[in-house]
Design an enzyme around this catalytic site. Structure first.
Site, PDB file in Angstrom:
ATOM      1  N   ARG A 105      -8.092 -20.883  -1.943  1.00  0.00           N
ATOM      2  CA  ARG A 105      -7.424 -20.960  -0.817  1.00  0.00           C
ATOM      3  C   ARG A 105      -5.891 -21.412  -1.432  1.00  0.00           C
ATOM      4  O   ARG A 105      -5.700 -22.438  -0.851  1.00  0.00           O
ATOM      5  CB  ARG A 105      -7.508 -20.704   0.355  1.00  0.00           C
ATOM      6  CG  ARG A 105      -6.385 -20.133   1.602  1.00  0.00           C
ATOM      7  CD  ARG A 105      -7.106 -20.134   2.672  1.00  0.00           C
ATOM      8  NE  ARG A 105      -5.820 -20.160   3.929  1.00  0.00           N
ATOM      9  CZ  ARG A 105      -5.141 -20.772   4.281  1.00  0.00           C
ATOM     10  NH1 ARG A 105      -5.396 -22.302   4.500  1.00  0.00           N
ATOM     11  NH2 ARG A 105      -4.084 -20.389   5.363  1.00  0.00           N
ATOM     12  N   TYR A 137       0.410  -1.107  -0.268  1.00  0.00           N
ATOM     13  CA  TYR A 137       0.092   0.287  -0.157  1.00  0.00           C
ATOM     14  C   TYR A 137       0.901   1.538  -0.339  1.00  0.00           C
ATOM     15  O   TYR A 137       2.030   0.760  -0.351  1.00  0.00           O
ATOM     16  CB  TYR A 137      -0.987   0.155   0.720  1.00  0.00           C
ATOM     17  CG  TYR A 137      -0.480   0.808   2.511  1.00  0.00           C
ATOM     18  CD1 TYR A 137       0.893  -0.706   3.136  1.00  0.00           C
ATOM     19  CD2 TYR A 137      -0.544   1.364   3.376  1.00  0.00           C
ATOM     20  CE1 TYR A 137       1.048  -0.245   4.719  1.00  0.00           C
ATOM     21  CE2 TYR A 137      -0.047   1.866   4.512  1.00  0.00           C
ATOM     22  CZ  TYR A 137       0.747   1.246   4.972  1.00  0.00           C
ATOM     23  OH  TYR A 137       1.310   1.594   6.449  1.00  0.00           O
ATOM     24  N   LEU A 169      11.141   0.853   7.219  1.00  0.00           N
ATOM     25  CA  LEU A 169      10.181   1.606   5.701  1.00  0.00           C
ATOM     26  C   LEU A 169      11.078   3.045   5.511  1.00  0.00           C
ATOM     27  O   LEU A 169      11.290   3.315   6.480  1.00  0.00           O
ATOM     28  CB  LEU A 169       9.078   1.652   6.376  1.00  0.00           C
ATOM     29  CG  LEU A 169       8.123   2.146   5.096  1.00  0.00           C
ATOM     30  CD1 LEU A 169       8.131   1.060   3.846  1.00  0.00           C
ATOM     31  CD2 LEU A 169       6.997   2.599   5.433  1.00  0.00           C
ATOM     32  N   GLU A 211      11.952   2.204  14.569  1.00  0.00           N
ATOM     33  CA  GLU A 211      11.250   3.271  14.473  1.00  0.00           C
ATOM     34  C   GLU A 211       9.631   3.292  15.219  1.00  0.00           C
ATOM     35  O   GLU A 211       9.528   2.641  15.703  1.00  0.00           O
ATOM     36  CB  GLU A 211      10.622   2.736  12.722  1.00  0.00           C
ATOM     37  CG  GLU A 211       9.937   1.395  12.192  1.00  0.00           C
ATOM     38  CD  GLU A 211      10.046   1.424  10.432  1.00  0.00           C
ATOM     39  OE1 GLU A 211       9.972   2.563   9.769  1.00  0.00           O
ATOM     40  OE2 GLU A 211       9.765   0.856  10.403  1.00  0.00           O
ATOM     41  N   ARG A 219       8.358   4.204  -4.261  1.00  0.00           N
ATOM     42  CA  ARG A 219       8.477   2.788  -3.641  1.00  0.00           C
ATOM     43  C   ARG A 219       7.397   1.744  -3.672  1.00  0.00           C
ATOM     44  O   ARG A 219       7.946   1.151  -3.248  1.00  0.00           O
ATOM     45  CB  ARG A 219       8.305   3.997  -1.979  1.00  0.00           C
ATOM     46  CG  ARG A 219       8.389   3.035  -1.016  1.00  0.00           C
ATOM     47  CD  ARG A 219       8.296   3.782   0.547  1.00  0.00           C
ATOM     48  NE  ARG A 219       7.193   4.144   0.769  1.00  0.00           N
ATOM     49  CZ  ARG A 219       6.560   4.750   1.407  1.00  0.00           C
ATOM     50  NH1 ARG A 219       7.207   5.113   2.572  1.00  0.00           N
ATOM     51  NH2 ARG A 219       5.796   5.217   1.998  1.00  0.00           N
ATOM     52  N   LYS A 237       6.346  -1.939   1.310  1.00  0.00           N
ATOM     53  CA  LYS A 237       5.022  -1.112   2.507  1.00  0.00           C
ATOM     54  C   LYS A 237       3.981  -2.737   2.786  1.00  0.00           C
ATOM     55  O   LYS A 237       2.971  -2.271   1.753  1.00  0.00           O
ATOM     56  CB  LYS A 237       5.164  -0.245   2.306  1.00  0.00           C
ATOM     57  CG  LYS A 237       3.607   0.963   2.586  1.00  0.00           C
ATOM     58  CD  LYS A 237       4.166   2.462   3.014  1.00  0.00           C
ATOM     59  CE  LYS A 237       3.069   2.883   3.106  1.00  0.00           C
ATOM     60  NZ  LYS A 237       3.338   2.984   4.756  1.00  0.00           N
TER      61      LYS A 237
HETATM   62  N1  PMP Z   1       7.475   3.426   8.512  1.00  0.00           N
HETATM   63  C1  PMP Z   1       6.428   3.205   9.051  1.00  0.00           C
HETATM   64  C2  PMP Z   1       6.263   1.726  10.032  1.00  0.00           C
HETATM   65  C3  PMP Z   1       5.412   3.224   8.664  1.00  0.00           C
HETATM   66  O1  PMP Z   1       3.668   2.566   8.677  1.00  0.00           O
HETATM   67  C4  PMP Z   1       5.078   4.887   8.200  1.00  0.00           C
HETATM   68  C5  PMP Z   1       3.772   5.408   7.531  1.00  0.00           C
HETATM   69  N2  PMP Z   1       3.667   4.953   5.903  1.00  0.00           N
HETATM   70  C6  PMP Z   1       6.459   5.667   7.988  1.00  0.00           C
HETATM   71  C7  PMP Z   1       7.844   5.236   8.338  1.00  0.00           C
HETATM   72  C8  PMP Z   1       6.325   7.020   7.304  1.00  0.00           C
HETATM   73  O2  PMP Z   1       6.913   7.004   5.683  1.00  0.00           O
HETATM   74  P1  PMP Z   1       6.093   7.865   5.055  1.00  0.00           P
HETATM   75  O3  PMP Z   1       6.809   9.305   5.544  1.00  0.00           O
HETATM   76  O4  PMP Z   1       6.608   7.685   3.144  1.00  0.00           O
HETATM   77  O5  PMP Z   1       4.416   7.721   4.730  1.00  0.00           O
END
Ligand code: PMP
Length: 286
Positions: free
Chosen positions: A101, A33, A206, A182, A52, A150
């Protein structure tokens, strides 16, 4: 007001927008996503999110149901049809709905990917959290090892948000092998002696699109950036802390595991970066 949602080539009222119960996004969390924010009706950092997305798809050997230039048009059309001034566009692509499935990936020639986009209206600029700062707790990072992709596997981040809520806080920072990875849905930073410190890129986090923009703006403003791991103890002793994501931009963090950060108020570096980010995003929105 009912939203118009995009599903597999059609713009439909949200109550008519459906996907199969055999969809692998539903059965296996086999999907990726993106969330692109919208300011003044314009898409912020669309190119970064599209790139991305392409990378996430490639890493999972998943076909894109639409060409990337078409994706921009779909985003714009959805913003138009929903008259969205401020908020975000959510996009999800899954490996589609095979006949049954099965753990093995279906043949993409037989089972096309599923694509869904919808808008979410939200005040992003005037945010109480940006004015007061947020409180976070630390939790173990129990996610899988490819956090650079993601995917829609968001159960643990959801649990993290609930743990924070239960503790009277706003969010959780995740810790692995003693170091902060994070936030549950954002990248995490500290500021010490004017230096901005955030974990380096790798499969542990991410690669935030907002992170890339903020670090670029910080360097352009002659601020020193250190991309390296740090502990919760180091964060608690920092002058400032903050998070970034597409929908929160830059949000100050004023408490970590009960310890006040700096003065307990949003710090000057976080506030300045938020201002720069908003200015530059407004200029570059498409
Ligand atoms: N880390 C994680 C785990 C996230 O879910 C997100 C937001 N989707 C981010 C960092 C920040 O990414 P972005 O700046 O691309 O929204």
């Amino acid at each position: 007001m009912s939203r118009i949602v995009y599903v597999n080539g059609e713009y439909l009222p949200e109550d008519q927008a459906k996907v199969s119960v055999f969809d692998r996004g539903f059965l296996m969390a086999d999907g990726v996503y993106e969330v692109t924010s919208v300011l003044d009706g314009k898409l912020i950092d669309f190119k970064g999110h599209a790139e991305r997305l392409e990378r996430s798809l490639r890493e999972l050997d998943m076909a894109s149901p639409v060409a990337m230039d078409e994706l921009l048009e779909i985003h714009r059309e959805l913003v138009r049809r929903n008259d969205l001034a401020e908020g975000g566009v959510y996009l999800q692509i899954t490996r589609g709905a095979p006949a049954d499935r099965d753990f093995a990936f279906p043949d993409p020639a037989v089972t096309p990917s599923t694509i869904v986009l919808f808008t979410q209206k939200k005040n992003l600029v005037s945010s109480p959290a940006a004015e007061t700062g947020i409180k976070v707790i630390s939790i173990d990072d129990l996610r899988w090892g490819r956090r650079d992709i993601k995917t829609v596997q968001l159960l643990y981040p959801s649990m993290g948000k609930m743990m924070a809520k239960k503790a009277g806080c706003d969010d959780a920072w995740m810790v692995e092998d003693g170091f902060v990875t994070e936030g549950t849905s954002n990248n995490a930073y500290i500021v010490k002696g004017g230096r901005i410190i955030t974990r380096q890129l790798g499969s542990e986090i991410l690669h935030g699109i907002t992170r890339a923009a903020i670090l670029r703006f910080a360097r352009e403003a002659q601020m020193v950036v250190e991309e390296r791991p740090y502990t919760i103890a180091e964060a608690q002793a920092a002058d400032e802390a903050f998070i970034t994501s597409a929908t929160t931009f830059v949000q100050p963090v004023v408490e970590i595991d009960g310890a006040t950060i700096g003065t307990g108020k949003p710090g000057p570096v976080a506030l300045r970066l938020r201002e720069i980010y908003l200015d530059e995003s407004r200029k570059a929105g498409m």
